[in-house]
Design a protein around this motif. Structure first.
Motif, PDB file in Angstrom:
ATOM      1  N   VAL A  61      11.356   9.327 -16.780  1.00 29.16           N
ATOM      2  CA  VAL A  61      12.985   9.591 -16.032  1.00 29.16           C
ATOM      3  C   VAL A  61      12.684  10.977 -15.436  1.00 29.16           C
ATOM      4  CG1 VAL A  61      15.354  10.448 -16.910  1.00 29.16           C
ATOM      5  CG2 VAL A  61      14.119   8.265 -17.884  1.00 29.16           C
ATOM      6  N   ALA A  62      12.145  12.010 -16.053  1.00 30.61           N
ATOM      7  CA  ALA A  62      12.034  13.115 -15.374  1.00 30.61           C
ATOM      8  C   ALA A  62      11.345  13.018 -14.025  1.00 30.61           C
ATOM      9  CB  ALA A  62      11.323  14.108 -16.395  1.00 30.61           C
ATOM     10  N   GLU A  63      10.063  12.319 -14.111  1.00 34.04           N
ATOM     11  CA  GLU A  63       9.615  12.132 -12.772  1.00 34.04           C
ATOM     12  C   GLU A  63      10.635  11.599 -11.624  1.00 34.04           C
ATOM     13  OE1 GLU A  63       5.057  11.694 -14.018  1.00 34.04           O
ATOM     14  OE2 GLU A  63       6.286  10.015 -14.262  1.00 34.04           O
ATOM     15  N   LYS A  64      11.369  10.551 -11.961  1.00 29.33           N
ATOM     16  CA  LYS A  64      12.088   9.964 -11.043  1.00 29.33           C
ATOM     17  C   LYS A  64      13.483  10.937 -10.697  1.00 29.33           C
ATOM     18  CE  LYS A  64      11.778   5.383 -13.108  1.00 29.33           C
ATOM     19  NZ  LYS A  64      12.739   4.000 -13.697  1.00 29.33           N
ATOM     20  N   GLU A  65      13.795  11.841 -11.557  1.00 32.51           N
ATOM     21  CA  GLU A  65      15.020  12.586 -11.315  1.00 32.51           C
ATOM     22  C   GLU A  65      14.250  13.631 -10.128  1.00 32.51           C
ATOM     23  OE1 GLU A  65      15.900  14.011 -15.125  1.00 32.51           O
ATOM     24  OE2 GLU A  65      17.615  12.476 -15.419  1.00 32.51           O
ATOM     25  N   GLU A  67       0.784  -1.308  -0.301  1.00 32.55           N
ATOM     26  CA  GLU A  67       0.022   0.119   0.029  1.00 32.55           C
ATOM     27  C   GLU A  67       1.023   1.247  -0.025  1.00 32.55           C
ATOM     28  OE1 GLU A  67      -2.972   2.245   3.003  1.00 32.55           O
ATOM     29  OE2 GLU A  67      -3.058   0.207   3.110  1.00 32.55           O
ATOM     30  N   ARG A  68       1.859   1.295   0.749  1.00 30.59           N
ATOM     31  CA  ARG A  68       2.846   2.384   0.844  1.00 30.59           C
ATOM     32  C   ARG A  68       3.561   2.482  -0.617  1.00 30.59           C
ATOM     33  NH1 ARG A  68       4.561   4.877   5.911  1.00 30.59           N
ATOM     34  NH2 ARG A  68       6.180   6.523   5.025  1.00 30.59           N
ATOM     35  N   ALA A  69       3.727   1.416  -1.231  1.00 41.65           N
ATOM     36  CA  ALA A  69       4.523   1.451  -2.303  1.00 41.65           C
ATOM     37  C   ALA A  69       3.717   2.172  -3.250  1.00 41.65           C
ATOM     38  CB  ALA A  69       5.114   0.176  -2.863  1.00 41.65           C
ATOM     39  N   GLU A  70       2.364   1.604  -3.303  1.00 43.00           N
ATOM     40  CA  GLU A  70       1.193   2.341  -4.213  1.00 43.00           C
ATOM     41  C   GLU A  70       1.250   3.996  -4.156  1.00 43.00           C
ATOM     42  OE1 GLU A  70      -1.760   1.204  -6.018  1.00 43.00           O
ATOM     43  OE2 GLU A  70      -1.602  -1.151  -5.810  1.00 43.00           O
ATOM     44  N   GLN A  71       1.264   4.329  -2.770  1.00 48.91           N
ATOM     45  CA  GLN A  71       1.470   5.641  -2.415  1.00 48.91           C
ATOM     46  C   GLN A  71       2.497   6.511  -3.130  1.00 48.91           C
ATOM     47  OE1 GLN A  71       0.894   5.560   1.908  1.00 48.91           O
ATOM     48  NE2 GLN A  71      -1.379   5.576   1.917  1.00 48.91           N
ATOM     49  N   ARG A  72       3.644   5.808  -2.924  1.00 47.83           N
ATOM     50  CA  ARG A  72       5.017   6.385  -3.451  1.00 47.83           C
ATOM     51  C   ARG A  72       4.804   6.440  -4.919  1.00 47.83           C
ATOM     52  NH1 ARG A  72       7.188   3.069  -0.222  1.00 47.83           N
ATOM     53  NH2 ARG A  72       7.819   1.496  -1.711  1.00 47.83           N
ATOM     54  N   PHE A  73       4.136   5.385  -5.552  1.00 48.51           N
ATOM     55  CA  PHE A  73       4.115   5.441  -6.951  1.00 48.51           C
ATOM     56  C   PHE A  73       3.077   6.806  -7.641  1.00 48.51           C
ATOM     57  CE2 PHE A  73       2.705   4.675 -11.224  1.00 48.51           C
ATOM     58  CZ  PHE A  73       3.349   4.277 -12.055  1.00 48.51           C
ATOM     59  N   ALA A  74       2.244   6.655  -6.843  1.00 46.69           N
ATOM     60  CA  ALA A  74       1.045   7.900  -7.231  1.00 46.69           C
ATOM     61  C   ALA A  74       1.670   9.139  -6.893  1.00 46.69           C
ATOM     62  CB  ALA A  74      -0.460   7.660  -6.378  1.00 46.69           C
ATOM     63  N   LEU A  75       2.487   9.342  -5.918  1.00 48.94           N
ATOM     64  CA  LEU A  75       2.956  10.627  -5.875  1.00 48.94           C
ATOM     65  C   LEU A  75       4.334  10.991  -6.883  1.00 48.94           C
ATOM     66  CD1 LEU A  75       3.206  10.591  -1.867  1.00 48.94           C
ATOM     67  CD2 LEU A  75       1.814  11.898  -3.108  1.00 48.94           C
ATOM     68  N   GLN A  76       4.766   9.908  -7.155  1.00 44.24           N
ATOM     69  CA  GLN A  76       6.008  10.134  -8.123  1.00 44.24           C
ATOM     70  C   GLN A  76       5.272  10.579  -9.633  1.00 44.24           C
ATOM     71  OE1 GLN A  76       9.675   8.063  -7.741  1.00 44.24           O
ATOM     72  NE2 GLN A  76       8.444   6.797  -6.551  1.00 44.24           N
ATOM     73  N   ASP A  77       4.188   9.787  -9.727  1.00 42.71           N
ATOM     74  CA  ASP A  77       3.531   9.826 -11.138  1.00 42.71           C
ATOM     75  C   ASP A  77       2.880  11.178 -11.115  1.00 42.71           C
ATOM     76  OD1 ASP A  77       2.514   9.170 -13.734  1.00 42.71           O
ATOM     77  OD2 ASP A  77       1.185   7.700 -12.846  1.00 42.71           O
ATOM     78  N   LYS A  78       3.479  12.150 -11.264  1.00 44.99           N
ATOM     79  CA  LYS A  78       2.914  13.468 -11.432  1.00 44.99           C
ATOM     80  C   LYS A  78       1.862  13.804 -12.499  1.00 44.99           C
ATOM     81  CE  LYS A  78       5.596  15.376  -8.314  1.00 44.99           C
ATOM     82  NZ  LYS A  78       4.912  15.268  -6.904  1.00 44.99           N
ATOM     83  N   ASN A  79       1.905  13.073 -13.763  1.00 45.80           N
ATOM     84  CA  ASN A  79       1.007  13.361 -14.775  1.00 45.80           C
ATOM     85  C   ASN A  79      -0.037  12.211 -14.670  1.00 45.80           C
ATOM     86  OD1 ASN A  79       2.238  11.243 -15.844  1.00 45.80           O
ATOM     87  ND2 ASN A  79       3.353  12.385 -17.619  1.00 45.80           N
TER      88      ASN A  79
END
Length: 136
Positions: free
Chosen positions: A57-61, A38-50
Motif C-alpha cells: 500500500v505504501a509503495e502504491k501511495e 514489457e512496459r508493465a513489468e518495468q512499471r512494476f519493478a519501479l514501484q516495487d522499491k524493496n
C-alpha cells in the motif's frame, strides 16, 4: 488494484507510475501486447522499491504522490477518479500482470493483439473528455 483509466493515463499522456525512471514520453505507433506487457513489468519493478515482488500500500501511495506532483508541475489538474484512489491492499506481481493483460484486452478493441493508432486516438479522446469533465 489500480483502475484501467490510471494505466491508460500513464501510457497515453506521458506519465508513469514511477516518473523518474521510465521515459516521460508515451510509446508511439502501434503497441503490441509484448511491448505493453514489457512496459508493465518495468512499471512494476519501479514501484516495487524493496524488490520483494509485492506492491505494498505504501509503495502504491508513493507512486500516486509522484504522479500528482508531476501533474501539478505540468499545470494539469489531478482527475477526480485518480485523486480519490486509495490503495487498500498489497498486490503481487502475478496479480499486477494479470490485471495488465485484462487492460490490454480492453484497450485492443479489435482483438488483433495490437493497440493501433485508431485505438490510441479513441483512448486519448476519452481521456481528454474525462479530464474536461473533471475540470468543470
Amino acid at each position: 488494484m489500480f483502475k484501467p483509466c490510471l494505466l491508460a493515463l500513464a501510457l497515453f499522456s506521458g506519465f508513469t507510475f514511477a516518473t523518474d525512471a521510465l521515459p516521460s514520453t508515451p510509446m508511439m505507433g502501434d503497441i503490441t501486447k509484448a511491448q505493453f506487457m514489457e512496459r508493465a513489468e518495468q512499471r512494476f519493478a519501479l514501484q516495487d522499491k524493496n524488490g520483494d515482488g509485492v506492491l505494498s500500500v505504501a509503495e502504491k501511495e508513493d507512486s500516486l504522490a509522484k504522479i500528482e506532483g508531476v501533474m501539478k508541475q505540468a499545470g494539469k489538474p489531478m482527475p477526480e477518479r485518480m485523486a480519490q484512489l486509495k490503495p487498500r491492499r498489497d498486490t503481487t506481481k502475478a496479480q499486477f500482470m494479470a490485471r495488465q493483460e485484462k487492460i490490454f484486452e480492453r484497450l485492443d478493441k479489435n482483438g488483433d493483439g495490437v493497440i493501433g493508432e485508431s485505438e490510441r486516438a479513441e483512448i486519448k479522446a476519452n481521456l481528454e473528455k474525462r479530464a474536461m469533465e473533471a475540470a468543470q
